[in-house]
Write a protein that holds these residues in place. Structure first.
Motif, PDB file in Angstrom:
ATOM      1  N   VAL A  16       0.838  -1.182   0.000  1.00 33.15           N
ATOM      2  CA  VAL A  16       0.000   0.000   0.000  1.00 33.15           C
ATOM      3  C   VAL A  16       0.879   1.240   0.000  1.00 33.15           C
ATOM      4  O   VAL A  16       1.842   1.329   0.756  1.00 33.15           O
ATOM      5  CB  VAL A  16      -0.939  -0.015   1.226  1.00 33.15           C
ATOM      6  N   HIS A  17       0.558   2.176  -0.890  1.00 33.45           N
ATOM      7  CA  HIS A  17       1.295   3.440  -0.955  1.00 33.45           C
ATOM      8  C   HIS A  17       0.441   4.529  -0.313  1.00 33.45           C
ATOM      9  O   HIS A  17      -0.676   4.275   0.092  1.00 33.45           O
ATOM     10  CB  HIS A  17       1.548   3.845  -2.409  1.00 33.45           C
ATOM     11  N   GLY A  18       0.966   5.724  -0.274  1.00 30.44           N
ATOM     12  CA  GLY A  18       0.148   6.854   0.181  1.00 30.44           C
ATOM     13  C   GLY A  18       0.296   7.112   1.661  1.00 30.44           C
ATOM     14  O   GLY A  18       1.401   7.072   2.195  1.00 30.44           O
ATOM     15  N   MET A  19      -0.822   7.350   2.303  1.00 30.40           N
ATOM     16  CA  MET A  19      -0.796   7.879   3.663  1.00 30.40           C
ATOM     17  C   MET A  19      -0.051   6.987   4.655  1.00 30.40           C
ATOM     18  O   MET A  19       0.680   7.477   5.498  1.00 30.40           O
ATOM     19  CB  MET A  19      -2.215   8.127   4.145  1.00 30.40           C
TER      20      MET A  19
ATOM     21  N   ARG B  56       3.744   7.394   5.709  1.00 32.59           N
ATOM     22  CA  ARG B  56       4.311   8.458   6.538  1.00 32.59           C
ATOM     23  C   ARG B  56       4.576   7.961   7.956  1.00 32.59           C
ATOM     24  O   ARG B  56       3.854   8.284   8.882  1.00 32.59           O
ATOM     25  CB  ARG B  56       3.343   9.642   6.577  1.00 32.59           C
TER      26      ARG B  56
ATOM     27  N   THR C  64      -3.861   8.574  -4.665  1.00 37.21           N
ATOM     28  CA  THR C  64      -3.640   7.166  -4.382  1.00 37.21           C
ATOM     29  C   THR C  64      -4.944   6.407  -4.581  1.00 37.21           C
ATOM     30  O   THR C  64      -5.962   6.848  -4.055  1.00 37.21           O
ATOM     31  CB  THR C  64      -3.159   6.996  -2.927  1.00 37.21           C
TER      32      THR C  64
ATOM     33  N   GLU D 275       0.845   6.536  -9.987  1.00 35.43           N
ATOM     34  CA  GLU D 275       1.993   6.033 -10.743  1.00 35.43           C
ATOM     35  C   GLU D 275       1.699   5.797 -12.224  1.00 35.43           C
ATOM     36  O   GLU D 275       2.624   5.533 -12.994  1.00 35.43           O
ATOM     37  CB  GLU D 275       2.530   4.736 -10.117  1.00 35.43           C
TER      38      GLU D 275
ATOM     39  N   HIS E  74      -7.389   2.649   2.138  1.00 33.59           N
ATOM     40  CA  HIS E  74      -5.978   2.694   2.532  1.00 33.59           C
ATOM     41  C   HIS E  74      -5.482   4.136   2.583  1.00 33.59           C
ATOM     42  O   HIS E  74      -4.661   4.490   3.405  1.00 33.59           O
ATOM     43  CB  HIS E  74      -5.143   1.899   1.540  1.00 33.59           C
ATOM     44  N   SER E  75      -5.964   4.957   1.664  1.00 30.50           N
ATOM     45  CA  SER E  75      -5.506   6.351   1.624  1.00 30.50           C
ATOM     46  C   SER E  75      -6.602   7.226   1.011  1.00 30.50           C
ATOM     47  O   SER E  75      -6.348   7.940   0.055  1.00 30.50           O
ATOM     48  CB  SER E  75      -4.209   6.429   0.821  1.00 30.50           C
TER      49      SER E  75
ATOM     50  N   THR F 255      -7.129  -0.716  -5.383  1.00 34.03           N
ATOM     51  CA  THR F 255      -5.777  -0.617  -4.832  1.00 34.03           C
ATOM     52  C   THR F 255      -4.957  -1.881  -5.078  1.00 34.03           C
ATOM     53  O   THR F 255      -3.780  -1.812  -5.440  1.00 34.03           O
ATOM     54  CB  THR F 255      -5.865  -0.338  -3.320  1.00 34.03           C
TER      55      THR F 255
ATOM     56  N   MET G 193       1.488  14.314  -0.269  1.00 35.89           N
ATOM     57  CA  MET G 193       0.862  13.087   0.225  1.00 35.89           C
ATOM     58  C   MET G 193       0.988  11.925  -0.753  1.00 35.89           C
ATOM     59  O   MET G 193       1.172  10.780  -0.369  1.00 35.89           O
ATOM     60  CB  MET G 193      -0.618  13.367   0.512  1.00 35.89           C
ATOM     61  N   THR G 194       0.865  12.228  -2.039  1.00 30.66           N
ATOM     62  CA  THR G 194       0.882  11.176  -3.046  1.00 30.66           C
ATOM     63  C   THR G 194       2.302  10.834  -3.494  1.00 30.66           C
ATOM     64  O   THR G 194       2.476  10.064  -4.435  1.00 30.66           O
ATOM     65  CB  THR G 194       0.045  11.622  -4.253  1.00 30.66           C
ATOM     66  N   GLY G 195       3.313  11.440  -2.831  1.00 30.49           N
ATOM     67  CA  GLY G 195       4.685  11.061  -3.135  1.00 30.49           C
ATOM     68  C   GLY G 195       5.431  12.057  -3.995  1.00 30.49           C
ATOM     69  O   GLY G 195       6.245  11.672  -4.828  1.00 30.49           O
TER      70      GLY G 195
END
Lengths: 199, 603
Positions: A41-44, A47, B37, B41, B116-117, B168, B450-452
């Motif tokens: 999982v990417h994103g929040m 951090r 997110t 990508e 998840h985000s 996701t 936040m998204t990188g």
């Protein structure tokens, strides 16, 4: 140890480089002819939170997720994270755990204590527990960011791949100037565990 | 950097990388999107291919409008966004359904079951039904690439935009993909005026609606025969209807069962469902979130089980699917109890300084979408609401209007640079226009963090990495009619607090821009920065620094004996320590220490 299929669960703290480690493992497995699926999982969550990667290989893999109680190998980049996800390990599965402690907010602010009995509780989960000091190994190479690859090296004893596959994967994945230190990190990690000690 | 193209190459790609690859192979010339997110990508990978144009738009609506324009211009075009981004883009999408396309037009919606985000877990298959736009739904990276290519062919063949829906676990899961040579559309670029198709005056739109209905019928016929919708006969005692990421879960949990796999989530076939129903004795529909397939199956009068067994909330996995259908509880070890590790603002994050100062004002803080939403968590606990991109400003204004004079000086909106440009500008315009008095804090960290770390109109760089004109944020706020616009350094919390107090009390709209780069930016990381340490002899354990919630500041608890042994009073319960591995040298904590115990570490 040679297995035709396997489920590898990686757990760590956002920022520790679990993503690169899992990429290298995937590439090495793919180079060796396995079907591979990986999910993270990417994103929040990245951090500074708990991060996990599900990595599965075999002749044919459907689900990108590992079920609780099914992982053959758990690689934890932080001691307490090993415990948080210990229920993913199958009975008799192996754990490679970095002894490093990173305080979560409640511990860092003094609301609660970092659990003092992590090693004992992990041993109750599996007798195939291998605690390593990947941070010390990385610091001895003066490159703290190689903690992740040190752990890949230590965990490589539990995967059915030749050393060359990892080194090839590192060369393919990393910019040239970082290859040498990471290959060194991989070897240092592999040397942390002696095959004779492994069941 | 260009991605090499070789014939018949096998690669391990994420779903997002596979979509980017599919778009390249389909000859896409223009791609636009807004980071979110789990969609981000796609464009980050697509832009690396030779000969393509890709951009970050300020928001998803603009992204879709750009893609529609490119399609009108006769090239294949892609728009990417997360599920909630489709809400923002819904206006052009619904009418693009009427106009149809020239060059193939594909809109990727990346849904986020399990949140998840994200701020909700809406199921965007409803958009396909509502907008009458076909939707392809891949089950892994392999299909993500194949379906992306197909989406462009379908788009041109049926004269329609096409949705490609991921979740996701498709976008961020890696799997094997077969690379192929690129092949574009069979016509040259160029715009051909055709008002009856492109100008949606009511008179034209009325006729296009008829075309849309005919198109859906034709696509339903396609759905009956396309092999992406297929029956995999197995044991006839259990038949499972499934799609997307639920398909691999079903294959894992019930390798023997008969499966009807749906690759086109809309429009749905009819004969295929009936054929399947006739061949099995029990039907279960396995899908994440809403009963989209299930409702269709039941509309056909086919008896089936669905959401009474399969959870409607969150994502599935093989274990959940197996337990739901067999009813057998599989015992696994219970998770161990350990202190939680939620995400946190990074060491050196400029937002921390702002929120630490803001908390002292004891005002209501309407928040927004970004890393700073994490300031809700303790110990900062300095945010009271978060709805959607750009909502903070409208929320603050509405609350002030609701509270009347009692609310004056008690509500503050907090919004990031990228989020402000996405959809906060109109909110601020509204405050000025409607005689509001809100204080808006614009957190400018020079990136979409936040998204990188993606570029945005205020960063001075494009997605291709080219330098460009920056949107001047203070000038923009002034142009909207805000007279009081001030810029502060949020790491300087004393000064920040002073300006905050002054502007919150002001009975006029004001904007405070907190300007300091994201601590994760490479330019920042390359800078030589100090590392701070706590001088053990001076620390009294007062915890003033702990209240920052900085991950680098660790609390070391003492027993009374340890305290005395360390030369401290027996009642000192511990001391602070700064992790040299984590300290970013932001200098927020040293001024908080009344005992001057935090000093720069001598190397």
């Amino acid at each position: 140890m040679s297995v035709p299929r396997g489920d590898v669960f990686l757990a760590g703290v956002g920022g520790q480089g679990t993503l690169l480690a899992s990429e290298v493992l995937c590439d090495a497995l793919l180079l060796s002819g396995f079907d591979v699926k990986k999910s993270e999982v990417h994103g929040m969550a990245q951090r500074g939170g708990s991060v996990t990667t599900h990595l599965r290989f075999g002749p044919k893999v459907y689900s990108p997720l590992i079920e609780p109680g099914k992982a053959d190998l758990l690689i934890a980049f932080e001691k307490m994270e090993a415990l948080r996800f210990a229920h993913y390990l199958r009975p008799g599965g192996a754990m490679v755990v970095n002894a490093q402690e990173i305080f979560p907010p409640s511990v860092a602010t003094g609301q609660e204590r970092y659990p003092q009995d992590v090693a004992e509780r992990l041993r109750a989960v599996t007798d195939r527990l291998h605690m390593v000091d990947a941070l010390a190994a990385a610091l001895s190479m003066r490159e703290v960011r190689t903690v992740n690859i040190v752990l890949v090296g230590a965990a490589s004893h539990f995967l059915p791949l030749p050393e060359a596959a990892y080194e090839e994967a590192l060369k393919a994945r990393l910019p040239e100037k970082f290859v040498a230190v990471n290959v060194q990190a991989f070897r240092a990690g592999r040397a942390l565990l002696q095959p004779a000690l492994l069941q | 950097m260009s991605v090499l193209v070789k014939k018949e190459e096998i690669r391990l790609l994420s779903g997002n990388e596979a979509i980017a690859r599919g778009a390249f192979e389909a000859g896409v010339k223009v791609a636009s999107g807004y980071p979110g997110t789990p969609s981000t990508e796609i464009l980050e990978n697509f832009v690396r291919y030779e000969g393509v144009y890709a951009e970050w738009a300020p928001n998803e609506k603009v992204a879709v409008e750009v893609a529609i324009g490119a399609s009108m211009g006769g090239v294949r075009a892609l728009a990417t966004m997360k599920h909630v981004g489709v809400n923002v883009a819904a206006d052009p999408i619904f009418t693009a359904s009427y106009t149809g396309v020239r060059g193939g037009l594909v809109i990727v919606t990346a849904d986020d079951p399990e949140l998840h985000s994200s701020q909700n877990e809406q199921d965007n298959r409803h958009y396909a039904v509502a907008a009458k736009i076909p939707m392809l739904e891949p089950s892994d990276s392999f299909e993500a690439k194949e379906f992306t290519r197909l989406a462009f062919e379908l788009s041109e063949k049926y004269d329609t935009p096409v949705f490609l829906r991921t979740t996701t676990r498709i976008s961020h899961a890696k799997g094997v993909v077969r690379l192929e040579e690129p092949a574009g559309p069979a016509f040259p670029p160029g715009f051909t005026p055709d008002p009856a198709k492109w100008v949606m005056l009511p008179v034209n739109a009325k006729r296009r609606h008829v075309v849309v209905e005919e198109r859906t019928k034709a696509l339903r016929e396609f759905a009956e025969t396309w092999d992406g919708n297929r029956i995999e006969w197995g044991d006839r005692s259990l038949g499972i209807i499934t799609s997307g990421v639920s398909y691999p879960y079903v294959k894992e949990a019930f390798p023997e069962a008969s499966v009807l796999k749906i690759g086109l989530a809309w429009p749905l076939p009819e004969r295929l469902f009936r054929e399947f129903a006739a061949g099995v004795s029990r039907i279960v529909v396995v899908e994440e979130l809403d009963p989209h397939l299930e409702t269709h199956v039941k509309t056909l009068g086919i008896p089936a089980q669905g959401k009474e067994l399969i959870p409607i909330v969150g994502e599935l996995d093989p274990r959940i699917v197996r337990q739901a259908i067999t009813g057998e509880a599989i015992s696994v070890r219970a998770p161990e109890t350990v202190p939680p590790r939620p995400p946190n603002l990074c060491p050196g994050c400029p937002h921390r300084g702002l929120f630490f100062a803001l908390k002292k004002l004891k005002v209501t803080v309407t928040g927004d979408i970004g890393c700073y939403t994490l300031a809700t968590l303790p110990p900062l606990g300095a945010m009271d609401s978060c709805i959607c991109m750009g909502a903070s400003i409208g929320n603050a204004h509405g609350m002030e209007k609701a509270l009347g004079p009692d609310g004056a000086g008690k509500v503050v909106a907090v919004i990031g640079d990228s989020t402000f440009l996405h959809s906060g500008v109109t909110g601020l315009m509204n405050v000025v226009y409607n005689r509001g008095i809100s204080t808006v804090i614009l957190l400018d960290n020079d990136i979409t963090a936040m998204t990188g770390a993606q570029e945005n109109p205020a960063t001075g760089k494009t997605l291709h990495g080219e330098p460009t004109r920056r949107t001047d944020l203070p000038a923009l706020c002034r142009a909207l009619g805000v007279e009081h616009v001030y810029t502060v350094n949020p790491h300087d919390m004393k000064q920040t607090e002073k300006v905050l107090r002054r502007e919150v009390a002001r009975p006029e709209p004001s904007v405070i821009i907190t300007k300091a780069p994201c601590a994760l930016l490479p330019e920042h990381r390359r800078k030589k920065r100090p590392v701070y340490e706590v001088i053990a002899d001076l620390c009294t354990g007062c915890k003033a620094c702990s209240r920052l919630g900085c991950p680098a500041i660790e609390w070391v608890p003492f027993t009374p004996e340890e305290s005395v042994a360390a030369g401290k009073k027996a009642r000192q319960k511990g001391m602070s320590r700064i992790s040299p591995l984590l300290c970013d040298g932001c200098n927020q904590c040293p001024p908080l220490c009344k005992f001057q115990a935090i000093l720069e570490k001598k190397s």
